[in-house]
Design a protein around this motif. Structure first.
Motif, PDB file in Angstrom:
ATOM      1  N   ASN A  32       0.396  -1.034   0.330  1.00 15.28           N
ATOM      2  CA  ASN A  32       0.090  -0.177   0.000  1.00 15.28           C
ATOM      3  C   ASN A  32       1.009   1.403  -0.084  1.00 15.28           C
ATOM      4  O   ASN A  32       2.064   1.484   0.871  1.00 15.28           O
ATOM      5  CB  ASN A  32      -1.220   0.241   1.617  1.00 15.28           C
ATOM      6  N   VAL A  33       0.479   2.188  -1.443  1.00 15.47           N
ATOM      7  CA  VAL A  33       1.388   3.101  -1.163  1.00 15.47           C
ATOM      8  C   VAL A  33       0.076   4.350  -1.184  1.00 15.47           C
ATOM      9  O   VAL A  33      -0.716   4.410  -1.470  1.00 15.47           O
ATOM     10  CB  VAL A  33       2.331   3.602  -1.647  1.00 15.47           C
ATOM     11  N   VAL A  34       1.032   5.865  -0.935  1.00  9.75           N
ATOM     12  CA  VAL A  34       0.260   6.857  -1.734  1.00  9.75           C
ATOM     13  C   VAL A  34       1.310   7.927  -2.159  1.00  9.75           C
ATOM     14  O   VAL A  34       2.053   7.704  -2.104  1.00  9.75           O
ATOM     15  CB  VAL A  34       0.203   8.001   0.030  1.00  9.75           C
ATOM     16  N   ASP A  35       0.537   8.493  -3.116  1.00 12.51           N
ATOM     17  CA  ASP A  35       1.280   8.688  -4.861  1.00 12.51           C
ATOM     18  C   ASP A  35       1.229  10.641  -3.871  1.00 12.51           C
ATOM     19  O   ASP A  35       0.787  11.461  -2.886  1.00 12.51           O
ATOM     20  CB  ASP A  35       0.049   9.479  -5.568  1.00 12.51           C
ATOM     21  N   TRP A  36       2.566  10.942  -3.588  1.00 15.59           N
ATOM     22  CA  TRP A  36       2.803  12.572  -3.425  1.00 15.59           C
ATOM     23  C   TRP A  36       3.415  13.469  -4.519  1.00 15.59           C
ATOM     24  O   TRP A  36       4.152  12.513  -5.523  1.00 15.59           O
ATOM     25  CB  TRP A  36       3.971  12.493  -2.610  1.00 15.59           C
ATOM     26  N   THR A 219      -5.441  18.695   4.007  1.00 19.34           N
ATOM     27  CA  THR A 219      -4.465  17.356   3.304  1.00 19.34           C
ATOM     28  C   THR A 219      -3.116  17.592   3.376  1.00 19.34           C
ATOM     29  O   THR A 219      -2.311  18.844   4.043  1.00 19.34           O
ATOM     30  CB  THR A 219      -5.003  17.831   1.628  1.00 19.34           C
ATOM     31  N   PRO A 220      -2.657  16.443   3.991  1.00 18.41           N
ATOM     32  CA  PRO A 220      -1.074  17.106   4.735  1.00 18.41           C
ATOM     33  C   PRO A 220       0.016  16.887   3.695  1.00 18.41           C
ATOM     34  O   PRO A 220      -0.259  16.732   2.371  1.00 18.41           O
ATOM     35  CB  PRO A 220      -0.439  15.403   5.689  1.00 18.41           C
ATOM     36  N   VAL A 221       0.997  17.615   4.212  1.00 17.72           N
ATOM     37  CA  VAL A 221       2.152  18.359   3.086  1.00 17.72           C
ATOM     38  C   VAL A 221       3.607  17.795   4.385  1.00 17.72           C
ATOM     39  O   VAL A 221       3.407  17.729   5.123  1.00 17.72           O
ATOM     40  CB  VAL A 221       2.609  19.217   2.231  1.00 17.72           C
ATOM     41  N   ARG A 222       5.318  17.562   2.957  1.00 17.51           N
ATOM     42  CA  ARG A 222       5.306  17.408   4.041  1.00 17.51           C
ATOM     43  C   ARG A 222       6.597  18.043   2.793  1.00 17.51           C
ATOM     44  O   ARG A 222       6.502  18.577   1.627  1.00 17.51           O
ATOM     45  CB  ARG A 222       6.083  16.087   3.649  1.00 17.51           C
ATOM     46  N   ILE A 223       7.889  18.937   3.564  1.00 19.00           N
ATOM     47  CA  ILE A 223       9.028  20.190   2.803  1.00 19.00           C
ATOM     48  C   ILE A 223       9.974  19.521   3.386  1.00 19.00           C
ATOM     49  O   ILE A 223      10.519  19.045   4.858  1.00 19.00           O
ATOM     50  CB  ILE A 223       8.880  21.941   3.474  1.00 19.00           C
ATOM     51  N   LYS A 224      10.964  20.192   3.021  1.00 22.51           N
ATOM     52  CA  LYS A 224      12.305  20.051   3.107  1.00 22.51           C
ATOM     53  C   LYS A 224      13.340  20.830   2.199  1.00 22.51           C
ATOM     54  O   LYS A 224      13.162  21.898   1.139  1.00 22.51           O
ATOM     55  CB  LYS A 224      13.144  18.334   2.353  1.00 22.51           C
ATOM     56  N   LEU A 225      14.473  21.096   3.460  1.00 25.55           N
ATOM     57  CA  LEU A 225      14.575  22.927   2.929  1.00 25.55           C
ATOM     58  C   LEU A 225      15.862  22.406   1.774  1.00 25.55           C
ATOM     59  O   LEU A 225      16.264  21.494   1.147  1.00 25.55           O
ATOM     60  CB  LEU A 225      15.276  23.461   3.849  1.00 25.55           C
ATOM     61  N   ALA A 226      16.852  23.357   1.343  1.00 27.94           N
ATOM     62  CA  ALA A 226      17.829  23.330   0.146  1.00 27.94           C
ATOM     63  C   ALA A 226      19.150  22.262   0.723  1.00 27.94           C
ATOM     64  O   ALA A 226      19.499  21.255  -0.106  1.00 27.94           O
ATOM     65  CB  ALA A 226      18.255  24.465  -0.241  1.00 27.94           C
ATOM     66  N   ASP A 227      19.236  22.602   1.831  1.00 35.04           N
ATOM     67  CA  ASP A 227      20.795  21.153   2.724  1.00 35.04           C
ATOM     68  C   ASP A 227      19.889  20.135   3.113  1.00 35.04           C
ATOM     69  O   ASP A 227      20.974  19.593   3.705  1.00 35.04           O
ATOM     70  CB  ASP A 227      21.176  22.704   2.991  1.00 35.04           C
ATOM     71  N   GLY A 235       3.079  19.765   7.807  1.00 31.75           N
ATOM     72  CA  GLY A 235       2.648  21.300   7.170  1.00 31.75           C
ATOM     73  C   GLY A 235       0.714  20.269   6.885  1.00 31.75           C
ATOM     74  O   GLY A 235       0.853  19.264   6.589  1.00 31.75           O
ATOM     75  N   THR A 236      -0.182  21.425   6.345  1.00 32.29           N
ATOM     76  CA  THR A 236      -1.464  21.124   5.659  1.00 32.29           C
ATOM     77  C   THR A 236      -1.919  22.127   5.409  1.00 32.29           C
ATOM     78  O   THR A 236      -1.119  23.575   5.377  1.00 32.29           O
ATOM     79  CB  THR A 236      -2.752  20.970   7.279  1.00 32.29           C
ATOM     80  N   LEU A 237      -2.508  21.969   4.126  1.00 27.50           N
ATOM     81  CA  LEU A 237      -3.052  22.361   3.513  1.00 27.50           C
ATOM     82  C   LEU A 237      -3.683  23.603   3.732  1.00 27.50           C
ATOM     83  O   LEU A 237      -4.609  22.675   4.191  1.00 27.50           O
ATOM     84  CB  LEU A 237      -3.367  22.091   1.574  1.00 27.50           C
ATOM     85  N   ASP A 238      -3.765  24.782   3.904  1.00 26.77           N
ATOM     86  CA  ASP A 238      -5.064  25.509   4.180  1.00 26.77           C
ATOM     87  C   ASP A 238      -5.716  27.142   3.035  1.00 26.77           C
ATOM     88  O   ASP A 238      -6.467  27.654   3.377  1.00 26.77           O
ATOM     89  CB  ASP A 238      -3.657  26.282   5.225  1.00 26.77           C
ATOM     90  N   PHE A 239      -4.984  26.803   2.072  1.00 27.53           N
ATOM     91  CA  PHE A 239      -5.853  27.655   1.331  1.00 27.53           C
ATOM     92  C   PHE A 239      -5.145  27.632  -0.305  1.00 27.53           C
ATOM     93  O   PHE A 239      -4.549  26.563  -0.546  1.00 27.53           O
ATOM     94  CB  PHE A 239      -5.131  29.429   1.324  1.00 27.53           C
ATOM     95  N   GLU A 275      -0.065  15.340  -0.644  1.00 27.66           N
ATOM     96  CA  GLU A 275      -0.280  13.821  -0.650  1.00 27.66           C
ATOM     97  C   GLU A 275      -1.735  13.624  -1.803  1.00 27.66           C
ATOM     98  O   GLU A 275      -2.491  14.904  -1.564  1.00 27.66           O
ATOM     99  CB  GLU A 275      -1.139  13.709   0.152  1.00 27.66           C
ATOM    100  N   ALA A 276      -1.127  13.305  -3.032  1.00 32.35           N
ATOM    101  CA  ALA A 276      -1.824  13.038  -4.183  1.00 32.35           C
ATOM    102  C   ALA A 276      -2.793  11.832  -4.466  1.00 32.35           C
ATOM    103  O   ALA A 276      -3.462  12.272  -5.559  1.00 32.35           O
ATOM    104  CB  ALA A 276      -1.556  13.464  -5.144  1.00 32.35           C
TER     105      ALA A 276
END
Length: 382
Positions: A32-36, A219-227, A235-239, A275-276
């Motif tokens: 079971n997977v979730v697309d992003w 909807t859940p989101v995940r973020i990484k910085l440049a380094d 985080g979560t989608l809010d707008f 999360e798509a």
């Protein structure tokens, strides 16, 4: 001599016939997977304020250190209060004068009413005294309002923080003249939480809306910085904006990201995964087992007779070193996962059983553009 050598069997022996080439096969891994989907964006402060004075005058004091955290209502600047204090004193004196005039009008009215009762004063005189009383009351109300206005001006000589957050450097030094509502003294930005703004394509928005995924607030989101290698900021989608940019063909969206430590700063760039899809069972094969054949992708499977068969497949996102295969094979097919360079469609091979195992997800690179994000997946529940 050559004949003797030939008779003695000195010539080289021919090599034995080769057998079918060995290959390693395995059935697809079912998981079971979730697309992003991935986007590039940057962090923005939820609140950003330019601090301006509401009173004109000379700057008398600065009460913060550049770059420090400040609380709402904290004193930041002081404008010379002496002109405002004088105006307050003048307004108080005018109010006292109006009170005295009102008290005199009451006394005159009472005297006139007493005389009128004994027919010693006319009705017109009583009415005039009543009018004077009403005028005195109005003057007192106006004087009291003027006192409140002057005290408000005095309060404006203390410039306080309108929001909590991190303050920038001061832009005006002590001794300079500042103008009410014009001079920018400094700026303050909120630090927790932050917004992460990004743009998505119209095509992707349509896909989300038709599938009912990715466009839901929360909807859940995940973020990484440049380094960073891992998507460690949740985080979560809010707008999602209500219009599509006609020039770029994109729509603006944003997520809200907690930032209790204050590590994230407005203006930082990052990669966001949205999360798509809902969790779904996917067939996974090593990405190296997929072959590009002109305009299509194929995998080699070995049938029951040991013959290599090329199967056109439709692939999905990458999960670590494994690729999601959306169609073209079944979970019972024996896919060649090693020795693929020795296999040719229609050729007999010697299959050796192997096993596909999931590896930790490798960090994905940034998408080529905001309108065409990269697609990845992760195991459901992670």
């Amino acid at each position: 001599m050559p004949l003797a050598l030939s008779g003695c069997g000195g010539q080289a022996e021919s090599p034995p016939p080769q057998g079918n080439p060995p290959v390693t096969v395995a059935t697809p891994l079912v998981q079971n997977v979730v697309d992003w989907d991935e986007f590039v964006g940057r962090f923005e402060a939820i609140q950003s304020v330019e601090v301006r004075p509401r009173a004109s005058g000379y700057l008398l004091g600065i009460h913060f250190r550049d770059g420090q955290m400040v609380k709402k209502g904290q004193l930041l600047f002081t404008v010379d209060p002496r002109p405002a204090e004088a105006a307050v004193a003048q307004a108080v004196a005018q109010a006292a004068q109006a009170q005295a005039t009102l008290a005199n009008a009451r006394t005159e009215l009472a005297r006139s009413q007493t005389l009128a009762a004994s027919r010693a004063a006319s009705t017109e005189e009583v009415e005039a005294r009543q009018a004077a009383l009403r005028s005195g009351q109005a003057q007192v109300a106006a004087a009291q309002a003027n006192v409140r206005a002057r005290r408000l001006d005095l309060g404006f000589t203390r410039v306080t923080a309108p929001i909590s957050g991190r303050i920038s450097e001061r832009r005006v030094d002590v001794g300079n003249s500042v103008a009410a509502d014009q001079t920018v003294l400094t700026t303050i930005v909120s630090v927790s939480p932050l917004h992460f703004s990004f743009n998505g394509s119209e095509a992707l928005l349509l896909k989300y809306q038709r599938q009912g995924e990715g466009t839901q607030i929360g909807t859940p989101v995940r973020i990484k910085l440049a380094d960073e290698q891992a998507y460690s900021h949740d985080g979560t989608l809010d707008f999602i904006d209500n219009v599509i940019d006609a020039g770029a063909g994109t729509i603006r969206a944003r997520a809200v990201v907690p930032n209790a430590s204050g590590f994230l700063k407005p203006g930082m760039f990052g990669n966001l995964r949205l999360e798509a899809s809902n969790p779904y069972p996917a067939l996974l094969v090593p990405d190296t087992a997929i072959i590009a054949d002109a305009a299509r992708q194929v995998v080699y499977v070995v049938d029951k007779s040991g013959t290599v068969v090329a199967r056109p497949v439709q692939t999905g996102p990458l999960l670590g070193n494994l690729r999601v295969v959306r169609s073209g094979i079944t979970r019972e097919d024996r896919v060649i996962i090693n020795g693929i360079q020795r296999a040719r469609p229609g050729q007999k091979v010697t299959p050796q059983n192997g096993k596909i195992t999931a590896a930790p997800a490798a960090p994905a690179g940034p998408p080529t553009s905001a309108a065409a994000p990269a697609s990845t997946a992760r195991p459901a529940g992670n």
